[in-house]
Design a protein around this motif. Structure first.
Motif, mmCIF file in Angstrom:
data_model
loop_
_atom_site.group_PDB
_atom_site.id
_atom_site.type_symbol
_atom_site.label_atom_id
_atom_site.label_comp_id
_atom_site.label_asym_id
_atom_site.label_seq_id
_atom_site.Cartn_x
_atom_site.Cartn_y
_atom_site.Cartn_z
ATOM 1 N N MET A 2 46.841 1.918 13.332
ATOM 2 C CA MET A 2 48.260 1.619 13.391
ATOM 3 C C MET A 2 49.046 2.405 12.364
ATOM 4 O O MET A 2 50.244 2.378 12.380
ATOM 5 C CB MET A 2 48.496 0.140 13.078
ATOM 6 N N SER A 3 48.410 3.095 11.452
ATOM 7 C CA SER A 3 49.113 3.743 10.357
ATOM 8 C C SER A 3 50.068 4.833 10.815
ATOM 9 O O SER A 3 51.013 5.153 10.127
ATOM 10 C CB SER A 3 48.111 4.301 9.354
ATOM 11 N N SER A 4 49.862 5.415 11.999
ATOM 12 C CA SER A 4 50.764 6.453 12.472
ATOM 13 C C SER A 4 52.032 5.882 13.095
ATOM 14 O O SER A 4 52.997 6.604 13.294
ATOM 15 C CB SER A 4 50.041 7.352 13.483
ATOM 16 N N ASN A 5 52.034 4.599 13.413
ATOM 17 C CA ASN A 5 53.214 3.964 14.001
ATOM 18 C C ASN A 5 54.154 3.481 12.905
ATOM 19 O O ASN A 5 53.730 3.197 11.797
ATOM 20 C CB ASN A 5 52.796 2.765 14.861
ATOM 21 N N PRO A 6 55.453 3.342 13.234
ATOM 22 C CA PRO A 6 56.383 2.785 12.258
ATOM 23 C C PRO A 6 56.027 1.332 11.956
ATOM 24 O O PRO A 6 55.350 0.668 12.732
ATOM 25 C CB PRO A 6 57.743 2.895 12.953
ATOM 26 N N GLU A 7 56.504 0.861 10.817
ATOM 27 C CA GLU A 7 56.240 -0.515 10.387
ATOM 28 C C GLU A 7 56.827 -1.493 11.401
ATOM 29 O O GLU A 7 57.980 -1.376 11.801
ATOM 30 C CB GLU A 7 56.862 -0.733 9.010
ATOM 31 N N PRO A 8 56.044 -2.476 11.839
ATOM 32 C CA PRO A 8 56.565 -3.459 12.794
ATOM 33 C C PRO A 8 57.737 -4.265 12.231
ATOM 34 O O PRO A 8 57.863 -4.444 11.024
ATOM 35 C CB PRO A 8 55.360 -4.379 13.039
ATOM 36 N N VAL A 9 58.577 -4.736 13.131
ATOM 37 C CA VAL A 9 59.698 -5.604 12.796
ATOM 38 C C VAL A 9 59.197 -7.036 12.948
ATOM 39 O O VAL A 9 58.733 -7.426 14.018
ATOM 40 C CB VAL A 9 60.887 -5.353 13.748
ATOM 41 N N VAL A 10 59.274 -7.816 11.891
ATOM 42 C CA VAL A 10 58.772 -9.191 11.922
ATOM 43 C C VAL A 10 59.804 -10.089 12.607
ATOM 44 O O VAL A 10 60.962 -10.142 12.206
ATOM 45 C CB VAL A 10 58.449 -9.694 10.494
ATOM 46 N N LEU A 67 52.609 -8.022 17.922
ATOM 47 C CA LEU A 67 51.660 -7.558 16.919
ATOM 48 C C LEU A 67 51.535 -8.689 15.920
ATOM 49 O O LEU A 67 52.543 -9.288 15.554
ATOM 50 C CB LEU A 67 52.173 -6.296 16.222
ATOM 51 N N ILE A 68 50.322 -9.015 15.514
ATOM 52 C CA ILE A 68 50.172 -10.017 14.471
ATOM 53 C C ILE A 68 49.457 -9.362 13.294
ATOM 54 O O ILE A 68 48.600 -8.505 13.467
ATOM 55 C CB ILE A 68 49.439 -11.295 14.939
ATOM 56 N N GLN A 69 49.886 -9.778 12.115
ATOM 57 C CA GLN A 69 49.297 -9.218 10.906
ATOM 58 C C GLN A 69 48.267 -10.206 10.371
ATOM 59 O O GLN A 69 48.593 -11.335 10.010
ATOM 60 C CB GLN A 69 50.357 -8.946 9.847
ATOM 61 N N GLN A 70 47.039 -9.740 10.365
ATOM 62 C CA GLN A 70 45.943 -10.580 9.916
ATOM 63 C C GLN A 70 45.137 -9.791 8.896
ATOM 64 O O GLN A 70 44.675 -8.680 9.192
ATOM 65 C CB GLN A 70 45.071 -10.978 11.105
ATOM 66 N N GLN A 71 45.022 -10.313 7.687
ATOM 67 C CA GLN A 71 44.310 -9.665 6.591
ATOM 68 C C GLN A 71 44.841 -8.248 6.346
ATOM 69 O O GLN A 71 44.091 -7.302 6.165
ATOM 70 C CB GLN A 71 42.801 -9.656 6.854
ATOM 71 N N GLY A 72 46.167 -8.110 6.393
ATOM 72 C CA GLY A 72 46.814 -6.839 6.090
ATOM 73 C C GLY A 72 46.832 -5.830 7.220
ATOM 74 O O GLY A 72 47.422 -4.762 7.088
ATOM 75 N N GLU A 73 46.211 -6.133 8.329
ATOM 76 C CA GLU A 73 46.157 -5.212 9.473
ATOM 77 C C GLU A 73 46.938 -5.791 10.654
ATOM 78 O O GLU A 73 46.856 -6.983 10.937
ATOM 79 C CB GLU A 73 44.704 -4.978 9.908
ATOM 80 N N TRP A 74 47.680 -4.932 11.338
ATOM 81 C CA TRP A 74 48.415 -5.347 12.529
ATOM 82 C C TRP A 74 47.533 -5.109 13.750
ATOM 83 O O TRP A 74 46.887 -4.074 13.863
ATOM 84 C CB TRP A 74 49.701 -4.536 12.677
ATOM 85 N N ARG A 75 47.523 -6.083 14.664
ATOM 86 C CA ARG A 75 46.810 -5.901 15.926
ATOM 87 C C ARG A 75 47.631 -6.509 17.056
ATOM 88 O O ARG A 75 48.426 -7.420 16.858
ATOM 89 C CB ARG A 75 45.406 -6.493 15.873
ATOM 90 N N GLU A 76 47.425 -5.968 18.234
ATOM 91 C CA GLU A 76 48.192 -6.387 19.406
ATOM 92 C C GLU A 76 47.599 -7.642 20.031
ATOM 93 O O GLU A 76 46.383 -7.765 20.138
ATOM 94 C CB GLU A 76 48.182 -5.241 20.426
ATOM 95 N N VAL A 77 48.489 -8.559 20.413
ATOM 96 C CA VAL A 77 48.072 -9.753 21.153
ATOM 97 C C VAL A 77 49.051 -9.970 22.304
ATOM 98 O O VAL A 77 50.200 -9.552 22.250
ATOM 99 C CB VAL A 77 48.020 -11.024 20.265
ATOM 100 N N LYS A 78 48.541 -10.622 23.341
ATOM 101 C CA LYS A 78 49.395 -10.941 24.485
ATOM 102 C C LYS A 78 49.539 -12.457 24.586
ATOM 103 O O LYS A 78 48.623 -13.214 24.272
ATOM 104 C CB LYS A 78 48.779 -10.379 25.767
ATOM 105 N N ILE A 79 50.711 -12.869 25.028
ATOM 106 C CA ILE A 79 51.011 -14.290 25.188
ATOM 107 C C ILE A 79 50.542 -14.713 26.567
ATOM 108 O O ILE A 79 50.925 -14.111 27.578
ATOM 109 C CB ILE A 79 52.532 -14.536 25.067
#
Length: 176
Positions: free
Chosen positions: A1-9, A42-54
């Motif tokens: 994810m480091s190449s993507n811009p910072e997610p908007v919370v 995207l959820i941030q878990q232990q400092g890493e962002w990962r994609e989730v679907k609802i």
């Protein structure tokens, strides 16, 4: 994810609800259900962002609860408690020309109509009646101010917002 811009919370995952993996959701959107207009999250878990679907969501009293794909037990849900919920900036909806996301105003230089540089927007505070720009004054402010608060009232105090130049023109006395 480091190449993507910072997610908007847009919110935060709260405590688990029930035994089948449901989660309480705290939304920072205007309308609570507005957070579900964005997918994927995207959820941030232990400092890493990962994609989730609802998988699905629903109201539960004054709050909302959601079930995420792959989360089927209370234990799996509990591991997500307190995780930030974000989206990529390009997922945000386009706004009319005279409207702005708060995040776009943070860091803008604020200059009054007489040309005095009042500082940089540090944050925006919601007061109920109107939003207020909290401006961090320049280190060598001529009026000895460390910060200023200017109501974000267009036409009255906010004369121009130029996001390209990262500049806001205000009709405000720098000594106030």
């Amino acid at each position: 994810m480091s190449s993507n811009p910072e997610p908007v919370v847009l919110g935060k995952i709260g405590a688990s609800y029930g035994v089948k993996g449901w989660l309480r959701i705290t939304a920072y959107t205007d309308a609570v259900e507005g957070i579900f207009e964005y997918s994927p999250w995207l959820i941030q878990q232990q400092g890493e962002w990962r994609e989730v679907k609802i998988d699905r969501w629903r109201f539960h009293g004054n709050t909302v609860i959601a079930l995420l794909e792959g989360v089927e037990t209370r234990e799996q849900a509990q591991m997500l408690t307190n995780c930030d919920i974000g989206i990529l900036p390009q997922q945000m909806k386009s706004l009319p020309e005279d409207e702005f996301y708060w995040r776009d105003l943070i860091g803008c230089e604020v200059i009054n109509t007489q040309g005095y540089n009042m500082g940089i927007v540090d944050q925006i505070v919601e007061t109920g009646s109107n939003d207020v720009l909290l401006i961090k004054a320049n280190a060598k402010d001529a009026f000895g101010k460390e910060e200023r608060m200017v109501p974000f009232v267009t036409d009255q105090f906010i004369k121009q917002v130029d996001l390209t130049a990262k500049q806001i023109i205000v009709d405000w006395d720098p000594d106030f």
